[in-house]
Design a protein around this motif. Structure first.
Motif, PDB file in Angstrom:
ATOM      1  N   ILE A 194      31.768  49.616  39.647  1.00 55.61           N
ATOM      2  CA  ILE A 194      32.967  48.780  39.632  1.00 55.61           C
ATOM      3  C   ILE A 194      32.536  47.328  39.743  1.00 55.61           C
ATOM      4  O   ILE A 194      31.943  46.927  40.753  1.00 55.61           O
ATOM      5  CB  ILE A 194      33.906  49.122  40.810  1.00 55.61           C
ATOM      6  CG1 ILE A 194      34.266  50.603  40.812  1.00 55.61           C
ATOM      7  CG2 ILE A 194      35.159  48.257  40.761  1.00 55.61           C
ATOM      8  CD1 ILE A 194      35.060  51.038  39.616  1.00 55.61           C
ATOM      9  N   ASP A 195      32.804  46.540  38.717  1.00 56.02           N
ATOM     10  CA  ASP A 195      32.476  45.114  38.759  1.00 56.02           C
ATOM     11  C   ASP A 195      33.711  44.369  39.238  1.00 56.02           C
ATOM     12  O   ASP A 195      34.568  43.986  38.448  1.00 56.02           O
ATOM     13  CB  ASP A 195      32.043  44.621  37.373  1.00 56.02           C
ATOM     14  CG  ASP A 195      31.451  43.211  37.433  1.00 56.02           C
ATOM     15  OD1 ASP A 195      31.598  42.554  38.483  1.00 56.02           O
ATOM     16  OD2 ASP A 195      30.855  42.780  36.435  1.00 56.02           O
ATOM     17  N   ILE A 196      33.822  44.206  40.541  1.00 62.56           N
ATOM     18  CA  ILE A 196      35.022  43.647  41.144  1.00 62.56           C
ATOM     19  C   ILE A 196      35.222  42.180  40.770  1.00 62.56           C
ATOM     20  O   ILE A 196      36.337  41.649  40.844  1.00 62.56           O
ATOM     21  CB  ILE A 196      34.958  43.815  42.680  1.00 62.56           C
ATOM     22  CG1 ILE A 196      36.360  43.859  43.279  1.00 62.56           C
ATOM     23  CG2 ILE A 196      34.112  42.744  43.332  1.00 62.56           C
ATOM     24  CD1 ILE A 196      37.092  45.128  43.012  1.00 62.56           C
ATOM     25  N   ARG A 197      34.155  41.507  40.325  1.00 66.15           N
ATOM     26  CA  ARG A 197      34.268  40.088  39.969  1.00 66.15           C
ATOM     27  C   ARG A 197      34.830  39.886  38.577  1.00 66.15           C
ATOM     28  O   ARG A 197      35.308  38.796  38.246  1.00 66.15           O
ATOM     29  CB  ARG A 197      32.899  39.418  40.073  1.00 66.15           C
ATOM     30  CG  ARG A 197      32.336  39.349  41.487  1.00 66.15           C
ATOM     31  CD  ARG A 197      30.927  38.820  41.484  1.00 66.15           C
ATOM     32  NE  ARG A 197      30.030  39.672  40.694  1.00 66.15           N
ATOM     33  CZ  ARG A 197      28.752  39.404  40.479  1.00 66.15           C
ATOM     34  NH1 ARG A 197      28.214  38.300  40.981  1.00 66.15           N
ATOM     35  NH2 ARG A 197      28.012  40.236  39.779  1.00 66.15           N
ATOM     36  N   HIS A 198      34.775  40.904  37.724  1.00 69.78           N
ATOM     37  CA  HIS A 198      35.304  40.791  36.360  1.00 69.78           C
ATOM     38  C   HIS A 198      36.457  41.789  36.211  1.00 69.78           C
ATOM     39  O   HIS A 198      36.318  42.847  35.606  1.00 69.78           O
ATOM     40  CB  HIS A 198      34.210  41.065  35.332  1.00 69.78           C
ATOM     41  CG  HIS A 198      33.152  40.003  35.315  1.00 69.78           C
ATOM     42  ND1 HIS A 198      32.107  39.978  36.218  1.00 69.78           N
ATOM     43  CD2 HIS A 198      32.992  38.908  34.519  1.00 69.78           C
ATOM     44  CE1 HIS A 198      31.347  38.916  35.967  1.00 69.78           C
ATOM     45  NE2 HIS A 198      31.859  38.251  34.962  1.00 69.78           N
ATOM     46  N   SER A 199      37.591  41.419  36.787  1.00 66.49           N
ATOM     47  CA  SER A 199      38.745  42.306  36.837  1.00 66.49           C
ATOM     48  C   SER A 199      39.798  41.938  35.798  1.00 66.49           C
ATOM     49  O   SER A 199      40.990  42.007  36.053  1.00 66.49           O
ATOM     50  CB  SER A 199      39.363  42.272  38.238  1.00 66.49           C
ATOM     51  OG  SER A 199      39.667  40.936  38.628  1.00 66.49           O
ATOM     52  N   PHE A 200      39.345  41.549  34.622  1.00 65.02           N
ATOM     53  CA  PHE A 200      40.251  41.123  33.550  1.00 65.02           C
ATOM     54  C   PHE A 200      39.663  41.562  32.210  1.00 65.02           C
ATOM     55  O   PHE A 200      38.461  41.798  32.082  1.00 65.02           O
ATOM     56  CB  PHE A 200      40.425  39.600  33.576  1.00 65.02           C
ATOM     57  CG  PHE A 200      39.142  38.851  33.802  1.00 65.02           C
ATOM     58  CD1 PHE A 200      38.260  38.598  32.755  1.00 65.02           C
ATOM     59  CD2 PHE A 200      38.792  38.421  35.070  1.00 65.02           C
ATOM     60  CE1 PHE A 200      37.073  37.918  32.963  1.00 65.02           C
ATOM     61  CE2 PHE A 200      37.597  37.742  35.292  1.00 65.02           C
ATOM     62  CZ  PHE A 200      36.736  37.495  34.236  1.00 65.02           C
ATOM     63  N   PRO A 201      40.513  41.685  31.188  1.00 70.37           N
ATOM     64  CA  PRO A 201      40.022  42.135  29.879  1.00 70.37           C
ATOM     65  C   PRO A 201      39.096  41.106  29.239  1.00 70.37           C
ATOM     66  O   PRO A 201      39.160  39.909  29.538  1.00 70.37           O
ATOM     67  CB  PRO A 201      41.315  42.294  29.051  1.00 70.37           C
ATOM     68  CG  PRO A 201      42.434  42.273  30.040  1.00 70.37           C
ATOM     69  CD  PRO A 201      41.960  41.464  31.201  1.00 70.37           C
ATOM     70  N   ARG A 210      42.749  33.842  35.633  1.00 71.37           N
ATOM     71  CA  ARG A 210      43.076  33.331  36.968  1.00 71.37           C
ATOM     72  C   ARG A 210      43.944  34.327  37.739  1.00 71.37           C
ATOM     73  O   ARG A 210      43.723  34.586  38.917  1.00 71.37           O
ATOM     74  CB  ARG A 210      43.780  31.985  36.860  1.00 71.37           C
ATOM     75  CG  ARG A 210      42.852  30.827  36.530  1.00 71.37           C
ATOM     76  CD  ARG A 210      43.535  29.493  36.739  1.00 71.37           C
ATOM     77  NE  ARG A 210      44.625  29.298  35.794  1.00 71.37           N
ATOM     78  CZ  ARG A 210      44.469  28.749  34.590  1.00 71.37           C
ATOM     79  NH1 ARG A 210      43.270  28.344  34.201  1.00 71.37           N
ATOM     80  NH2 ARG A 210      45.502  28.581  33.797  1.00 71.37           N
ATOM     81  N   GLN A 211      44.938  34.892  37.038  1.00 73.42           N
ATOM     82  CA  GLN A 211      45.847  35.831  37.692  1.00 73.42           C
ATOM     83  C   GLN A 211      45.126  37.109  38.118  1.00 73.42           C
ATOM     84  O   GLN A 211      45.247  37.569  39.254  1.00 73.42           O
ATOM     85  CB  GLN A 211      47.001  36.189  36.758  1.00 73.42           C
ATOM     86  CG  GLN A 211      47.937  37.245  37.335  1.00 73.42           C
ATOM     87  CD  GLN A 211      48.904  37.789  36.296  1.00 73.42           C
ATOM     88  OE1 GLN A 211      48.977  37.284  35.179  1.00 73.42           O
ATOM     89  NE2 GLN A 211      49.640  38.825  36.663  1.00 73.42           N
ATOM     90  N   LEU A 212      44.355  37.692  37.180  1.00 70.87           N
ATOM     91  CA  LEU A 212      43.717  38.985  37.454  1.00 70.87           C
ATOM     92  C   LEU A 212      42.458  38.860  38.303  1.00 70.87           C
ATOM     93  O   LEU A 212      41.945  39.868  38.785  1.00 70.87           O
ATOM     94  CB  LEU A 212      43.394  39.692  36.132  1.00 70.87           C
ATOM     95  CG  LEU A 212      44.617  40.079  35.289  1.00 70.87           C
ATOM     96  CD1 LEU A 212      44.194  40.844  34.047  1.00 70.87           C
ATOM     97  CD2 LEU A 212      45.602  40.906  36.109  1.00 70.87           C
ATOM     98  N   SER A 213      41.966  37.657  38.512  1.00 73.94           N
ATOM     99  CA  SER A 213      40.873  37.470  39.455  1.00 73.94           C
ATOM    100  C   SER A 213      41.374  37.627  40.891  1.00 73.94           C
ATOM    101  O   SER A 213      40.620  38.006  41.788  1.00 73.94           O
ATOM    102  CB  SER A 213      40.237  36.084  39.279  1.00 73.94           C
ATOM    103  OG  SER A 213      39.574  35.997  38.031  1.00 73.94           O
ATOM    104  N   LEU A 214      42.660  37.341  41.087  1.00 76.50           N
ATOM    105  CA  LEU A 214      43.263  37.472  42.406  1.00 76.50           C
ATOM    106  C   LEU A 214      43.983  38.805  42.585  1.00 76.50           C
ATOM    107  O   LEU A 214      44.186  39.252  43.713  1.00 76.50           O
ATOM    108  CB  LEU A 214      44.251  36.331  42.640  1.00 76.50           C
ATOM    109  CG  LEU A 214      43.655  34.922  42.623  1.00 76.50           C
ATOM    110  CD1 LEU A 214      44.755  33.875  42.726  1.00 76.50           C
ATOM    111  CD2 LEU A 214      42.653  34.755  43.761  1.00 76.50           C
ATOM    112  N   ASP A 215      44.393  39.425  41.488  1.00 75.04           N
ATOM    113  CA  ASP A 215      45.125  40.693  41.519  1.00 75.04           C
ATOM    114  C   ASP A 215      44.310  41.736  40.755  1.00 75.04           C
ATOM    115  O   ASP A 215      44.121  41.628  39.547  1.00 75.04           O
ATOM    116  CB  ASP A 215      46.506  40.504  40.870  1.00 75.04           C
ATOM    117  CG  ASP A 215      47.337  41.780  40.868  1.00 75.04           C
ATOM    118  OD1 ASP A 215      46.832  42.833  41.301  1.00 75.04           O
ATOM    119  OD2 ASP A 215      48.503  41.718  40.419  1.00 75.04           O
TER     120      ASP A 215
END
Length: 371
Positions: A194-201, A210-215
C-alpha cells in the motif's frame, strides 16, 4: 473444570503433539507462555480457529530468538510437529507418523497441557484471543506468512527493502556504501503493498491530488477491489500484523499495522456512506491496545506521533461529517476512555479539534505539496 467438561473439550477440541521437545524451553500458545518440563508433549483442548504457537530457547534467564507457527485448527484436528535439533525449530512429519500418534493419543495425553482457558484476573484467555484474531482467515495466513505459517523474530519484509533504498539514496552522493545482507526469499512476510503517499489516480488534476492526499477513500476502495476479496481480509491483515509484533516479537509488522490504520481511518469521504470498516477497525484497535504493555504504547504513540495524529484526524472527520453516527461515536468514546484509563493518553474531542483547526486558517493553514 469438571471431568465431563474436560472430556468434551478433549474430544471436540484440536490437539497439537510435539515430538522430542526439549525441557526448559519457553513455549506458548496465543497469549499464554510457560516453561516446558521433561514430559511436555504438546497442547490439547485447543478451540477450533486461528492460533499462534511460539517458542524459544531459554538459558540462564535469557530467551533466544522467538519462532512462531500460525495454524487454523479444525475441530478434532491432530497436528504433529517434531523438534529439529539442527534448526532448533518445529518440523512437519509424515502422514504415517500422524496416524501412529492418532492411534496412541491416549498414551501421550498425560504430557499434553490443556489450552489455557483462563488468563489474568477473570478475563477468559480464549475470549481475549478471539478479539485479536477474529478476522484472520486461512487465506490471510497463506497470503502473508512464509510457507507452513512459520516465521521468527528475524523474518523480514519489503519494508526493510524500502529502508535500504532510503539509506542508499541518502548516501548516494557520499563515499559510504550500504552493506547488503541477503535474505531468503521464502522467509519473508508478503504484506499487501500500500503506497499511502500516492492515494490518487495517475494523471489526476492538481485539485484532485490535493483532495485525495488528505482523504484516502479512493485508495481504500481501489485496494479493496484489487488486493482483498472482502473488508474482512483487510482487517485480518491488520490483526495479523499486530500479532506478528506483539506475540511473534517481530517489528516488521509495525509499519504495515500503521499503514493499514492510516488507510482506513484516513478515508474521510467514506464516512458519509458507511460506518464500516471504521467501527471494526476501532473495535480491533481497542482490543489490541488493551493487551499492550505501557512501554510499547508510549513508544508507538511517540514514534513520529503517527497514531495520535491519525486518531485525532479521524475524530475531527467524524465530527465534521453530517448525520448521526451513534455506533462510531460509541467506539470512539470507548477508545478514548481506554487510552485515558490505562495509559493516561487523552484523545481530544471533535469540538476541541475543530476549534484548533479554525485557528489554523489563512496563512497558518497546512500546505499540501504535490509530489
Amino acid at each position: 473444570m469438571d471431568q465431563n467438561t474436560a472430556k468434551t473439550l478433549f474430544e471436540q477440541g484440536a490437539t497439537l503433539v510435539i515430538l522430542d521437545f526439549p525441557a526448559n524451553m519457553e513455549f506458548g500458545i496465543d497469549l499464554d507462555t510457560f516453561a516446558t518440563g521433561p514430559k511436555f508433549s504438546g497442547v490439547k483442548m485447543i478451540p477450533p480457529g486461528i492460533h499462534l504457537i511460539h517458542y524459544s530457547m531459554a538459558s540462564a534467564g535469557q530467551h533466544g530468538m522467538r519462532c512462531s507457527l500460525v495454524h487454523d485448527f479444525a475441530q478434532r484436528e491432530l497436528v504433529v510437529r517434531k523438534w529439529d535439533r539442527a534448526s532448533e525449530q518445529l518440523a512437519c512429519v509424515g502422514s504415517e507418523d500422524v496416524d501412529r500418534i492418532r492411534m496412541g493419543i491416549r498414551s501421550i495425553e498425560p504430557g499434553l497441557g490443556a489450552y489455557p482457558m483462563m488468563g489474568e484476573g477473570v478475563r477468559l484467555s480464549c475470549s481475549r484471543w478471539r478479539r485479536l484474531s477474529s478476522h484472520i482467515t486461512q487465506q490471510t495466513i497463506g497470503r502473508v506468512l512464509p510457507p507452513q505459517g512459520c516465521f521468527s523474530s528475524a523474518t523480514g519484509s519489503f519494508y526493510e527493502d524500502e529502508e535500504m533504498e532510503r539509506a542508499r539514496a541518502q548516501l548516494a552522493k557520499g563515499s559510504i556504501g550500504v552493506e547488503e545482507h541477503p535474505v531468503d526469499a521464502l522467509d519473508r512476510f508478503e504484506f499487501s503493498r500500500i503506497d499511502i503517499r500516492h492515494s490518487f489516480p495517475k494523471n489526476a488534476a492538481p485539485a484532485t491530488i490535493r483532495q485525495l492526499s488528505l482523504d484516502k477513500s479512493w485508495l481504500l476502495q481501489k485496494s479493496l477491489a484489487e488486493i482483498w476479496d472482502t473488508p474482512r481480509e483487510l482487517l485480518g491483515e491488520f490483526q495479523l500484523a499486530f500479532l506478528i509484533i506483539m506475540v511473534g516479537q517481530n517489528f516488521s509488522g509495525l509499519e504495515h499495522w500503521k499503514r493499514l490504520m492510516h488507510l482506513v481511518l484516513g478515508s474521510k469521504g467514506l464516512l458519509e456512506t458507511t460506518a464500516e470498516p471504521f467501527v471494526s477497525m476501532l473495535r480491533i484497535l481497542r482490543a489490541q491496545l488493551a493487551e499492550c504493555p505501557r512501554d510499547f504504547v508510549f513508544m508507538v504513540f511517540d514514534q513520529d506521533n503517527f497514531v495520535a495524529s491519525i486518531l485525532s484526524t479521524f475524530v475531527l472527520s467524524l465530527y465534521e461529517c453530517p448525520g448521526d453516527h451513534v455506533e462510531l461515536d460509541k467506539e470512539v468514546n470507548e477508545l478514548r476512555e481506554l487510552l485515558a484509563k490505562l495509559f493516561e493518553i487523552h484523545l481530544p474531542l471533535g469540538e476541541q479539534l475543530q476549534q484548533e483547526a479554525d485557528v489554523e486558517v489563512g496563512e497558518y493553514a497546512p500546505q499540501v505539496v504535490d509530489l
